[in-house]
Design an enzyme around this catalytic site. Structure first.
Site, mmCIF file in Angstrom:
data_model
loop_
_atom_site.group_PDB
_atom_site.id
_atom_site.type_symbol
_atom_site.label_atom_id
_atom_site.label_comp_id
_atom_site.label_asym_id
_atom_site.label_seq_id
_atom_site.Cartn_x
_atom_site.Cartn_y
_atom_site.Cartn_z
ATOM 1 N N CYS A 1 41.883 52.232 38.786
ATOM 2 C CA CYS A 1 40.776 52.994 38.191
ATOM 3 C C CYS A 1 41.189 54.439 37.914
ATOM 4 C CB CYS A 1 39.553 52.926 39.077
ATOM 5 S SG CYS A 1 39.913 53.271 40.787
ATOM 6 N N LYS B 1 31.374 40.485 48.911
ATOM 7 C CA LYS B 1 31.575 39.568 47.781
ATOM 8 C C LYS B 1 32.861 39.997 47.078
ATOM 9 C CE LYS B 1 31.105 38.751 43.776
ATOM 10 N NZ LYS B 1 32.282 38.437 42.932
ATOM 11 N N SER C 1 33.377 47.801 37.091
ATOM 12 C CA SER C 1 33.216 48.430 35.770
ATOM 13 C C SER C 1 31.917 49.237 35.696
ATOM 14 C CB SER C 1 33.211 47.357 34.688
ATOM 15 O OG SER C 1 32.082 46.517 34.861
ATOM 16 N N THR C 2 31.892 50.181 34.801
ATOM 17 C CA THR C 2 30.691 50.999 34.605
ATOM 18 C C THR C 2 29.530 50.124 34.144
ATOM 19 O OG1 THR C 2 32.014 52.951 34.169
ATOM 20 C CG2 THR C 2 29.791 52.961 33.266
HETATM 21 O O1 TXE Z 1 34.647 43.999 36.228
HETATM 22 P P1 TXE Z 1 33.276 43.787 36.979
HETATM 23 P P2 TXE Z 1 35.596 42.952 35.495
HETATM 24 C C1 TXE Z 1 36.980 47.764 34.881
HETATM 25 C C2 TXE Z 1 38.252 47.587 34.072
HETATM 26 C C3 TXE Z 1 38.205 46.146 33.702
HETATM 27 C C4 TXE Z 1 36.716 45.973 33.470
HETATM 28 C C5 TXE Z 1 36.180 44.566 33.522
HETATM 29 O O2 TXE Z 1 38.182 48.374 32.930
HETATM 30 O O3 TXE Z 1 38.971 45.851 32.576
HETATM 31 O O4 TXE Z 1 36.115 46.734 34.474
HETATM 32 O O5 TXE Z 1 36.587 43.932 34.741
HETATM 33 C C6 TXE Z 1 31.223 41.680 40.373
HETATM 34 N N1 TXE Z 1 26.118 41.881 39.826
HETATM 35 N N2 TXE Z 1 37.230 47.662 36.310
HETATM 36 O O6 TXE Z 1 34.828 42.167 34.495
HETATM 37 O O7 TXE Z 1 32.410 42.818 36.234
HETATM 38 C C7 TXE Z 1 32.447 40.826 40.117
HETATM 39 O O8 TXE Z 1 32.240 39.495 40.561
HETATM 40 C C8 TXE Z 1 26.885 42.133 40.899
HETATM 41 C C9 TXE Z 1 37.480 48.905 36.990
HETATM 42 O O9 TXE Z 1 36.327 42.167 36.503
HETATM 43 O O10 TXE Z 1 32.701 45.120 37.225
HETATM 44 C C10 TXE Z 1 33.503 41.588 40.887
HETATM 45 O O11 TXE Z 1 33.401 41.277 42.265
HETATM 46 N N3 TXE Z 1 28.215 42.037 40.898
HETATM 47 C C11 TXE Z 1 37.380 48.730 38.446
HETATM 48 C C12 TXE Z 1 33.097 43.056 40.660
HETATM 49 O O12 TXE Z 1 31.717 43.007 40.285
HETATM 50 C C13 TXE Z 1 28.812 41.680 39.753
HETATM 51 C C14 TXE Z 1 37.970 47.511 39.016
HETATM 52 C C15 TXE Z 1 33.887 43.773 39.570
HETATM 53 O O13 TXE Z 1 33.699 43.087 38.352
HETATM 54 C C16 TXE Z 1 28.075 41.427 38.584
HETATM 55 C C17 TXE Z 1 37.635 46.334 38.237
HETATM 56 C C18 TXE Z 1 26.666 41.528 38.653
HETATM 57 N N4 TXE Z 1 25.876 41.305 37.597
HETATM 58 C C19 TXE Z 1 37.337 46.453 36.918
HETATM 59 N N5 TXE Z 1 28.940 41.114 37.596
HETATM 60 C C20 TXE Z 1 37.686 49.950 39.291
HETATM 61 N N6 TXE Z 1 36.774 50.908 39.303
HETATM 62 O O14 TXE Z 1 38.688 50.016 39.982
HETATM 63 C C21 TXE Z 1 30.193 41.186 38.110
HETATM 64 N N7 TXE Z 1 30.117 41.512 39.427
#
Ligand code: TXE
Length: 500
Positions: A302, A192, A246-247
């Site tokens: 990250c 995904k 994200s965490t």
């Molecule tokens: O992250 P999400 P977002 C951090 C970074 C960023 C913040 C928010 O600080 O500003 O996260 O970004 C999927 N069940 N990182 O909102 O939500 C989503 O569709 C299953 C750090 O984009 O964590 C995407 O494919 N999956 C990071 C993936 O999770 C779900 C890189 C990441 O999105 C979901 C990205 C759910 N309930 C953001 N909700 C790194 N570690 O490199 C979302 N997703």
């Protein structure tokens, strides 16, 4: 010289053709069951690039069924590791032949520099895939000397159907970093991609099929996290989830796994990585390293070195040179080879980064340079540096995921270690010093999954990658990553005729 946004909007570069916009399920490109599509946007302009099929729960279910069938009855888990490796090598060759187009897709979708894509990202992807192609026939168990009249051995078996949920900052690298070890292990999978960057994943799926990876082994379902992502994590027929993001979302992934079938989970989450620069460092080299560590890929990394700790003896010189260095960092069109920083991935991230910059000002940090939007089109932000940052400030604690450096001063090695560890994260850390004892001491004391000494972002497929603390658990890359996708089966036999 202040040349921010100097290249932005001056030239127009040829954008790649978008060939694949459907879901990839069981070896076919298909529309989503609902027929819904969503827009993917070019962050350099804010314009729509394409409308992509939007997968939901039913599409995830179909993709998992295809992966299950390919795992339970298909060739992939049953063929020799050597044969899997051979097909994976062919997949790598096809990626290499399409390197420019793949790099361009990530540039237009994520705002990543085309030049970096061609020379760093996609070559790194090839290296990863070839590393695991070579590993596929080297996965084996142990022979065990057991107490009593028994002997034993272990079989390492593929764990089954894997769900990979990947983010938008490294669409290609994440696709290959997650799928390659799982392929080597003999697993089948549903990937995904992030909703912001759906395009290159579909191209990889197409190339995988051309290479001879059987139908159902790799399925790609684009869609949103709360629908498609959540459905994958809750699915009763998925055996493992590997997540990067994200965490906060990592917590939801674990909850969903716990509430469904207790599938195994590995999480690579956010970071707030410290870069610690000691008095004995070459200041020019340290400034160059600190600049790359936070501004490369517009800070959307990250492991970005977002907290820079500088020892008091060189602090003032460092601050002056860091400001000059940030001002000469060229922001603009990611297709322009002279540009060093493209736009943030989307409007949400752009606004989030700008709001953190405002927060830094209201928290009392000093804005040394940058801090504003760049230009009036697209999602560009000036390379930004704050000084006078205190540990308790939110800009020093929370992941900003943008080109924002927090600069802090320290006196002693003990203080540096304490400050470096003073966050909930533990993904990476950098140390700049000529003193081996200092480097060794800090390395042992900082709780982080990767430590870079006198370098930064030095990645290699053989080097395990993952976090301590709330940066997650489990390791990508290296032979460690293959273990995430294996089950260990113990087999015991009597040495003599059965005692029963
Ligand atoms: O992250 P999400 P977002 C951090 C970074 C960023 C913040 C928010 O600080 O500003 O996260 O970004 C999927 N069940 N990182 O909102 O939500 C989503 O569709 C299953 C750090 O984009 O964590 C995407 O494919 N999956 C990071 C993936 O999770 C779900 C890189 C990441 O999105 C979901 C990205 C759910 N309930 C953001 N909700 C790194 N570690 O490199 C979302 N997703």
């Amino acid at each position: 010289m202040d040349n921010l946004c100097s290249s932005n909007g001056k030239k127009s570069f040829k954008l790649p053709e978008i060939k694949f916009t459907k879901l990839f399920v069981n070896g076919q490109f298909v529309d989503s069951v609902s027929g819904k599509r969503f827009e993917t946007v070019n962050p350099a302009t804010g314009e729509v690039i394409a409308k992509v099929a939007e997968g939901g729960e039913e599409d995830i279910d179909l993709a998992v069924k295809a992966a299950r069938e390919a795992f339970d009855h298909g060739r992939w888990p049953r063929m020799s590791g050597f044969e899997r490796g051979r097909i994976m090598s062919k997949f790598a060759d096809l990626i290499e032949q399409n390197l420019e187009e793949l790099a361009a897709l990530d540039s237009v979708d994520a705002g990543k520099l085309l030049a970096s894509g061609k020379t760093v990202d996609i070559p790194h992807c090839l290296h990863i895939l070839r590393y695991y192609a070579g590993a596929a026939d080297k996965i084996h168990g142990e022979t065990l000397k057991l107490a009593g009249e028994y002997q034993g051995y272990t079989l390492l078996e593929p764990i089954g159907v894997v769900g990979h949920i990947i983010p938008w900052n490294y669409p290609s690298t994440m696709f290959l970093m997650k799928s390659s070890p799982a392929l080597a292990a003999g697993c089948t999978m549903v990937i995904k991609p992030a909703e912001q960057t759906p395009l290159s994943a579909l191209f990889y799926a197409h190339l995988a099929k051309q290479a001879g990876i059987p139908d159902g082994v790799i399925n790609v379902v684009n869609g949103f996290g709360r629908t498609a992502g959540a459905a994958l994590c809750s699915h009763m027929d998925v055996d493992a989830i590997s997540f990067t993001g994200s965490t906060e979302t990592g917590r939801l992934v674990m909850e969903a796994a716990a509430r469904s079938n207790l599938k195994t989970v590995s999480l690579e989450l956010g970071g707030k990585s410290p870069l610690i620069i000691f008095d004995d460092a070459d200041v020019d080299m340290a400034v160059a390293l600190a600049r790359i560590a936070i501004f490369y890929n517009k800070g959307e990394i990250c492991v970005a070195g977002s907290r820079v700790y500088v020892q008091e003896g060189i602090y003032d010189e460092f601050v002056r040179k860091a400001a000059e260095s940030a001002k000469s960092w060229v922001v603009g069109d990611p297709f322009d080879p002279n540009v060093q920083q493209g736009p943030q991935v989307d409007k949400t991230q752009f606004e989030r980064v700008l709001s953190y910059i405002e927060l830094g000002k209201t928290e009392g940090a000093t804005l040394l340079t940058g801090g504003r939007r760049c230009g009036d089109k697209g999602y560009y932000i000036e390379p930004t540096i704050f000084t006078d940052v205190k540990e308790e400030m939110r800009i020093a604690q929370e992941e900003i995921f943008g080109p924002v450096m927090s600069l802090m001063k320290f006196k002693t090695i003990e203080e540096a270690i304490e400050k470096a560890n003073a966050t909930r994260y533990g993904l990476a850390a950098g140390i700049v010093t000529k003193d081996l004892n200092t480097a060794n001491r800090v390395t042992r004391s900082v709780r982080a999954g990767t430590i870079w000494i006198n370098c930064y972002f030095a990645f290699d497929p053989g080097c395990p990658f993952g976090g301590y603390k709330m940066s997650g658990f489990g390791r990508d890359l290296g032979m460690h990553a293959i273990n995430k996708y294996l089950q260990v089966k113990s087999v015991v036999t009597p040495l003599h005729s059965s005692p029963w």
